[in-house]
Design an enzyme around this catalytic site. Structure first.
Site, mmCIF file in Angstrom:
data_model
loop_
_atom_site.group_PDB
_atom_site.id
_atom_site.type_symbol
_atom_site.label_atom_id
_atom_site.label_comp_id
_atom_site.label_asym_id
_atom_site.label_seq_id
_atom_site.Cartn_x
_atom_site.Cartn_y
_atom_site.Cartn_z
ATOM 1 N NE ARG A 1 -2.756 8.329 -4.167
ATOM 2 C CZ ARG A 1 -1.436 8.503 -4.087
ATOM 3 N NH1 ARG A 1 -0.636 7.463 -3.879
ATOM 4 N NH2 ARG A 1 -0.923 9.712 -4.213
ATOM 5 C CB THR B 1 -2.423 4.123 1.801
ATOM 6 O OG1 THR B 1 -2.698 4.925 0.652
ATOM 7 C CG2 THR B 1 -3.631 3.267 2.112
ATOM 8 C CB ILE C 1 -0.983 0.039 1.200
ATOM 9 C CG1 ILE C 1 -0.248 -0.057 2.539
ATOM 10 C CG2 ILE C 1 -2.014 -1.061 1.088
ATOM 11 C CD1 ILE C 1 -1.181 0.010 3.751
ATOM 12 C CG ASP C 2 -0.056 4.217 -2.741
ATOM 13 O OD1 ASP C 2 0.642 3.389 -3.350
ATOM 14 O OD2 ASP C 2 -1.094 4.725 -3.197
ATOM 15 C CE LYS C 3 6.472 9.254 3.099
ATOM 16 N NZ LYS C 3 7.291 10.379 2.604
#
Length: 301
Positions: free
Chosen positions: A234, A138, A134-136
């Site tokens: 996103r 998130t 998962i993104d930084k």
């Protein structure tokens, strides 16, 4: 390991045949090993879709295990579940999942190496144990493989779309309908290679969503991933005109100044690779997220 093809399997794809023969493996893993030259047919490299013939001699070559040159760090990760095969970690916002350029330390992997006794090595020396990301900015739940057999099983579940991944997101705009599905392929943005976008030649991407709460200028939604492309939620929410609040990359120029997109991986479910038991975990919204929602509720009273 060596395998000789018999008449009953002749005419079948190589990856399909081997996935049914080789124990504790998957078709995806077989494909990767064929592509890397670690599986040969009659002494030659072939493609995974090669149709095997009666009498073909299949030879397996072991891949070299590379020790991860990563410094373990005690980052006090929140491990919500752990056994000998898998773990589930609740990642905080602002933490990068694995080491990369500009992020050699302080990553989730650095913390995992300090807190867990084993991690799979199938995904390379910089990503031990990492099955998905998962993104930084998130927050939320991630599954971690503690050895390669578990890793293969978990990846298979992702490929088969049997992993439950539910996210809570705050988006700009008021979505009029309660339910929706976004089915639009995602790939590199041809105009900005650091970004992802909906593009004709992208990979299949499907996101389901339902509205949880509406505000004056925002909507709280639950997004359910059917696929797991980079920045999928996103990109998809921007594509339909409701970009994530606080998103510096895909959001509008004027968005909430909250240190990153308001996106939380709150539900994670999968089948245990050894026991076959269905496991599901939930993570409450972090305080920074609930504070934003409460401010909006108070402003609308």
């Amino acid at each position: 390991m060596n395998v000789t093809i018999t008449e009953e399997n002749a005419g079948t794809r190589l990856d399909t045949v081997l996935a049914g023969i080789v124990p504790d493996t998957s078709r995806t893993d077989i494909q990767n090993r064929v592509k890397s030259g670690h599986i040969t047919v009659n002494g030659k490299t072939v493609k995974p879709n090669y149709k095997v013939k009666d009498g073909d001699h299949i030879e397996f070559f072991e891949r070299e295990n590379v020790e991860a040159d990563i410094e373990p760090e005690n980052l006090n990760l929140e491990i919500v579940y752990e056994d000998d095969d898998v773990a589930v970690v609740n990642k905080e916002r602002g933490m990068v999942v694995h080491p990369a350029a500009g992020h050699a330390s302080g990553t989730l992997v650095n913390g995992l190496m300090a807190q867990l006794d084993n991690l799979s090595g199938i995904n390379g020396e910089l990503r031990p144990g990492i099955v998905h990301r998962i993104d930084k900015d998130t927050s939320g739940l991630l599954m971690v493989a503690k050895h390669d057999v578990s890793h293969r099983h978990l990846v298979d579940q992702l490929v088969e779309k049997s992993v439950t991944r539910k996210y809570t997101a705050l988006v700009h705009g008021v979505i009029p309908h309660n339910l929706g599905t976004i089915e639009a392929p995602i790939g590199r943005n041809p105009k900005e290679r650091q970004d992802m976008a909906v593009v004709d030649d992208g990979k299949e991407a499907v996101t389901h969503f339902n509205v949880l709460e509406r505000f004056d200028k925002f909507t709280l939604v639950e997004c359910i991933l059917e696929t797991g492309r980079t920045h999928q939620i996103r990109v998809h929410m921007k594509y339909i005109g409701y970009p994530l609040a606080g998103d510096p990359k895909y959001g509008p120029r004027k968005t909430l100044d909250v240190g990153g997109q308001l996106l939380h991986a709150g539900t994670l479910g999968f089948t245990h690779p050894k026991t076959g038991e269905r496991l599901e975990f939930k993570s409450e919204l972090p305080v920074y997220f609930t504070d934003v929602l409460e401010e909006m509720r108070q402003a609308e009273k």
